[in-house]
Design an enzyme around this catalytic site. Sequence first.
Site, PDB file in Angstrom:
ATOM      1  N   HIS A  57     -11.393   7.175   4.585  1.00  0.00           N
ATOM      2  CA  HIS A  57     -10.501   8.326   4.717  1.00  0.00           C
ATOM      3  C   HIS A  57     -11.270   9.555   4.228  1.00  0.00           C
ATOM      4  CE1 HIS A  57      -6.468   5.919   4.370  1.00  0.00           C
ATOM      5  NE2 HIS A  57      -6.580   6.385   5.599  1.00  0.00           N
ATOM      6  N   ARG A 106      -9.980   5.771  10.664  1.00  0.00           N
ATOM      7  CA  ARG A 106      -8.526   5.687  10.745  1.00  0.00           C
ATOM      8  C   ARG A 106      -7.959   6.722  11.734  1.00  0.00           C
ATOM      9  NH1 ARG A 106      -6.465   2.792   6.293  1.00  0.00           N
ATOM     10  NH2 ARG A 106      -8.033   1.277   5.692  1.00  0.00           N
ATOM     11  N   ARG A 160       0.416  -1.713   7.575  1.00  0.00           N
ATOM     12  CA  ARG A 160       0.993  -0.512   6.953  1.00  0.00           C
ATOM     13  C   ARG A 160       2.001   0.195   7.861  1.00  0.00           C
ATOM     14  NH1 ARG A 160      -2.805   3.306   3.488  1.00  0.00           N
ATOM     15  NH2 ARG A 160      -0.723   3.767   2.692  1.00  0.00           N
ATOM     16  N   CYS A 206      -5.137   9.521  -3.346  1.00  0.00           N
ATOM     17  CA  CYS A 206      -4.400   8.631  -2.441  1.00  0.00           C
ATOM     18  C   CYS A 206      -2.958   8.456  -2.878  1.00  0.00           C
ATOM     19  CB  CYS A 206      -5.048   7.251  -2.388  1.00  0.00           C
ATOM     20  SG  CYS A 206      -6.718   7.207  -1.796  1.00  0.00           S
ATOM     21  N   ASP A 229       0.819  -1.228   0.000  1.00  0.00           N
ATOM     22  CA  ASP A 229       0.000   0.000   0.000  1.00  0.00           C
ATOM     23  C   ASP A 229       0.848   1.271   0.000  1.00  0.00           C
ATOM     24  OD1 ASP A 229      -2.659  -0.829  -0.190  1.00  0.00           O
ATOM     25  OD2 ASP A 229      -2.875  -1.129   1.982  1.00  0.00           O
TER      26      ASP A 229
HETATM   27  N1  ARG Z   1      -5.383   0.079   1.042  1.00  0.00           N
HETATM   28  C1  ARG Z   1      -5.107   1.377   1.593  1.00  0.00           C
HETATM   29  C2  ARG Z   1      -5.661   1.444   3.004  1.00  0.00           C
HETATM   30  O1  ARG Z   1      -6.707   0.919   3.229  1.00  0.00           O
HETATM   31  C3  ARG Z   1      -5.687   2.446   0.722  1.00  0.00           C
HETATM   32  C4  ARG Z   1      -5.319   3.834   1.174  1.00  0.00           C
HETATM   33  C5  ARG Z   1      -5.955   4.905   0.348  1.00  0.00           C
HETATM   34  N2  ARG Z   1      -5.465   6.166   0.683  1.00  0.00           N
HETATM   35  C6  ARG Z   1      -6.211   7.267   0.844  1.00  0.00           C
HETATM   36  N3  ARG Z   1      -5.611   8.402   1.043  1.00  0.00           N
HETATM   37  N4  ARG Z   1      -7.510   7.229   0.857  1.00  0.00           N
HETATM   38  O2  ARG Z   1      -5.069   2.030   3.882  1.00  0.00           O
END
Ligand code: ARG
Length: 271
Positions: free
Chosen positions: A165, A136, A91, A259, A66
């Site tokens: 997000h 998040r 991550r 992203c 990612d």
């Molecule tokens: N697979 C990543 C996650 O879930 C995607 C992140 C996407 N980034 C964003 N800025 N929306 O963290």
Amino acid sequence: MDATRQHFLMCRPTYFAVDYAINPWMDPTAPVDTELAIRQWEQLRQVYRDLGHTVEEIAPVPGLPDMVFAANGGTVIDGKAMAVQFRDPQRADEAPAYRAWFEAAGFELYDPKHVNEGEGDVLLVGDLLLAGTGFRTAHASHAQLQEVFGYPVVTMQLVDPRFYHLDTALTVLDERTVAYLPEAFSPGSQAVLRRLFPDAVHATMADAEVLGLNAVSDGRHVVLPAQATDLAAQLRDRGYETIGVDLSELRKAGGGPKCCTLRLRQGRASK
Ligand code: ARG
């Protein structure tokens, strides 16, 4: 409408894959074409270059699929870079990689005290920082953002797990205007958005479901997923120039153009 030259950080999706699921878009059993993801990413980079923006790159790290989503690498404003702390262990190792890049690039570094997924959840509109929470970035980190950057922070409560997000639910179009999906926000946050941005563009669910709001604007040109046709038409009606890009492979991980793009606001290379 005036375009502002932008300075971006991107990460080539060399090791892109969907090996785990940390948002509803990710299905580790579905096939992913990494070569296609790289080609689509290169097209996005080319769009930025053609618009006259500067793109810097951070080296991708094996085992961090990612890492292509550079927006989650930090928040960079006025030469200050706040590093990140990911919610998910998958991550976590991206954070020190991005932190080291900011340090080498000469930014004034700040470390997060709570979960903070960078510009994925932190968007500057004029002199206001909109900060997402609910999935998040921790609410507690909003206070730190305000302390570090000195811009008033307005908390945005996200309620739909597909739009986990802030940058999947809201796009900054210029210093005064945004586009967003009202249903992605709590009733209170919707009321705040109406108060702050009475002229905002309201996206449809169909636009949001192709990650249409995961867009990058320089104040005049808006780079957005090609599939978000309603949103593109609304933006053109408002006088923006829209540029559709196809990032279908990266969408399998829940990411779009924004992203993949971290805005660097001042620092070594922009001086
Ligand atoms: N697979 C990543 C996650 O879930 C995607 C992140 C996407 N980034 C964003 N800025 N929306 O963290």
